[in-house]
Design a protein around this motif. Structure first.
Motif, PDB file in Angstrom:
ATOM      1  N   LYS A 110       0.856  -1.195   0.000  1.00  0.00           N
ATOM      2  CA  LYS A 110       0.000   0.000   0.000  1.00  0.00           C
ATOM      3  C   LYS A 110       0.883   1.232   0.000  1.00  0.00           C
ATOM      4  CE  LYS A 110      -3.713   2.231   2.703  1.00  0.00           C
ATOM      5  NZ  LYS A 110      -3.029   3.472   3.129  1.00  0.00           N
ATOM      6  N   ASN A 127      -1.031   7.280   1.775  1.00  0.00           N
ATOM      7  CA  ASN A 127      -1.462   7.509   3.150  1.00  0.00           C
ATOM      8  C   ASN A 127      -2.629   8.488   3.240  1.00  0.00           C
ATOM      9  OD1 ASN A 127       0.028   9.773   2.466  1.00  0.00           O
ATOM     10  ND2 ASN A 127       1.043   9.955   4.446  1.00  0.00           N
ATOM     11  N   THR A 156      -6.318   4.401  -2.585  1.00  0.00           N
ATOM     12  CA  THR A 156      -6.615   3.866  -1.257  1.00  0.00           C
ATOM     13  C   THR A 156      -7.919   3.085  -1.287  1.00  0.00           C
ATOM     14  OG1 THR A 156      -5.469   5.712  -0.185  1.00  0.00           O
ATOM     15  CG2 THR A 156      -6.985   4.434   1.176  1.00  0.00           C
ATOM     16  N   PHE A 195      -7.187  -0.241  -2.826  1.00  0.00           N
ATOM     17  CA  PHE A 195      -6.569  -1.123  -1.836  1.00  0.00           C
ATOM     18  C   PHE A 195      -7.623  -1.711  -0.907  1.00  0.00           C
ATOM     19  CE2 PHE A 195      -5.312  -1.152   2.658  1.00  0.00           C
ATOM     20  CZ  PHE A 195      -4.412  -2.209   2.669  1.00  0.00           C
ATOM     21  N   VAL A 227       0.195  -7.144   4.579  1.00  0.00           N
ATOM     22  CA  VAL A 227       0.205  -5.793   4.024  1.00  0.00           C
ATOM     23  C   VAL A 227       1.489  -5.088   4.431  1.00  0.00           C
ATOM     24  CG1 VAL A 227      -0.905  -3.533   4.052  1.00  0.00           C
ATOM     25  CG2 VAL A 227      -2.313  -5.610   4.007  1.00  0.00           C
ATOM     26  N   TYR A 228       2.132  -4.481   3.456  1.00  0.00           N
ATOM     27  CA  TYR A 228       3.292  -3.627   3.733  1.00  0.00           C
ATOM     28  C   TYR A 228       2.897  -2.214   3.323  1.00  0.00           C
ATOM     29  CZ  TYR A 228       8.132  -2.014   3.980  1.00  0.00           C
ATOM     30  OH  TYR A 228       9.288  -1.338   4.316  1.00  0.00           O
ATOM     31  N   ASP A 229       2.635  -1.374   4.314  1.00  0.00           N
ATOM     32  CA  ASP A 229       2.255   0.011   4.079  1.00  0.00           C
ATOM     33  C   ASP A 229       3.526   0.855   4.138  1.00  0.00           C
ATOM     34  OD1 ASP A 229       1.417   2.695   4.359  1.00  0.00           O
ATOM     35  OD2 ASP A 229      -0.481   2.073   5.276  1.00  0.00           O
ATOM     36  N   GLU A 234       3.505   3.514   6.783  1.00  0.00           N
ATOM     37  CA  GLU A 234       3.440   3.077   8.173  1.00  0.00           C
ATOM     38  C   GLU A 234       4.725   2.389   8.611  1.00  0.00           C
ATOM     39  OE1 GLU A 234       1.127   3.638  10.422  1.00  0.00           O
ATOM     40  OE2 GLU A 234      -0.171   4.742   9.042  1.00  0.00           O
TER      41      GLU A 234
END
Length: 212
Positions: A7, A10, A19, A22, A36-38, A41
């Motif tokens: 992702k 933001n 978004t 997603f 999930v790899y944001d 974040e």
């Protein structure tokens, strides 16, 4: 089957279409092992001289500082998630004609000799982690699929080149929602049609899980 969803936006879904893409994918996919790899974040320090200093210290057997250890751990986490994934979903917007800088940092973590590729004796790039499947989910407010505007788009085009050319992964599906800002009268339909396609992609991934 392991699925990794990256992702790279933001902004809230009320303001950002990628978004929403997603979130729509996550709501409709049915896979047991999904992570999930944001990029916003996660701890993703930018790739530059500090990392090259770390690599040099490792080669010389020198001790890393606590900050350097944290930086190296950030890259290793991203690499490990990428390595174990069978399907990788990239959800990102087009910002200023390219991908968000945090997403580019993640690609820098992965685009590394000895990890995703190596050089053979003839100096050619040889993929190290081939055979994975990729999905692109991207949104852009303008129209960049015409012959005149396509050369300006360096987000999806960049990702296609990295995914297929360097990583040697197949792009299973692409969903690109575009023009909703340039054509506000049709924005609602453009977005709705795109999100329906995202749902179909989620079903495709779910079917891969069944057949795995």
């Amino acid at each position: 089957m392991n699925v990794l969803v990256i992702k790279a936006n933001n902004r809230p879904a009320s303001e950002a279409i990628s978004t929403r893409m997603f979130e729509t994918f996550m709501e409709n996919v049915e896979v047991e092992n999904i992570k999930v790899y944001d990029v916003f974040e996660e701890y993703t320090p930018y790739f530059g001289q500090d990392f090259f200093t770390i690599f040099g210290k490792l080669q010389q057997g020198e001790t890393l500082t606590e900050e350097e250890q944290a930086m190296l751990a950030a890259q290793q986490k991203a690499q490990e998630l990428f390595k174990e994934a069978d399907v990788i979903v990239y959800a990102f917007p087009l910002w200023n004609l390219t991908i968000p800088s945090k997403m580019h940092t993640l690609i820098d973590y992965l685009y590394q000799a000895g990890f995703t590729f190596r050089y053979n004796a003839e100096g050619q790039s040889v993929p190290q982690l081939p055979g994975k499947k990729s999905i692109i989910l991207s949104a852009r407010g303008g129209f960049y699929s015409t012959p005149e505007t396509a050369p300006l788009e360096m987000g999806v085009n960049y990702m296609r080149n990295v995914i297929t050319g360097v990583f040697a992964h197949d792009i299973l599906e692409e969903v690109i929602i575009e023009g909703h800002n340039a054509d506000p009268q049709n924005a609602e339909k453009i977005i709705a049609d795109g999100l329906e396609r995202v749902k179909e992609v989620a079903k495709t991934v779910s079917q891969l899980q069944i057949n795995a």
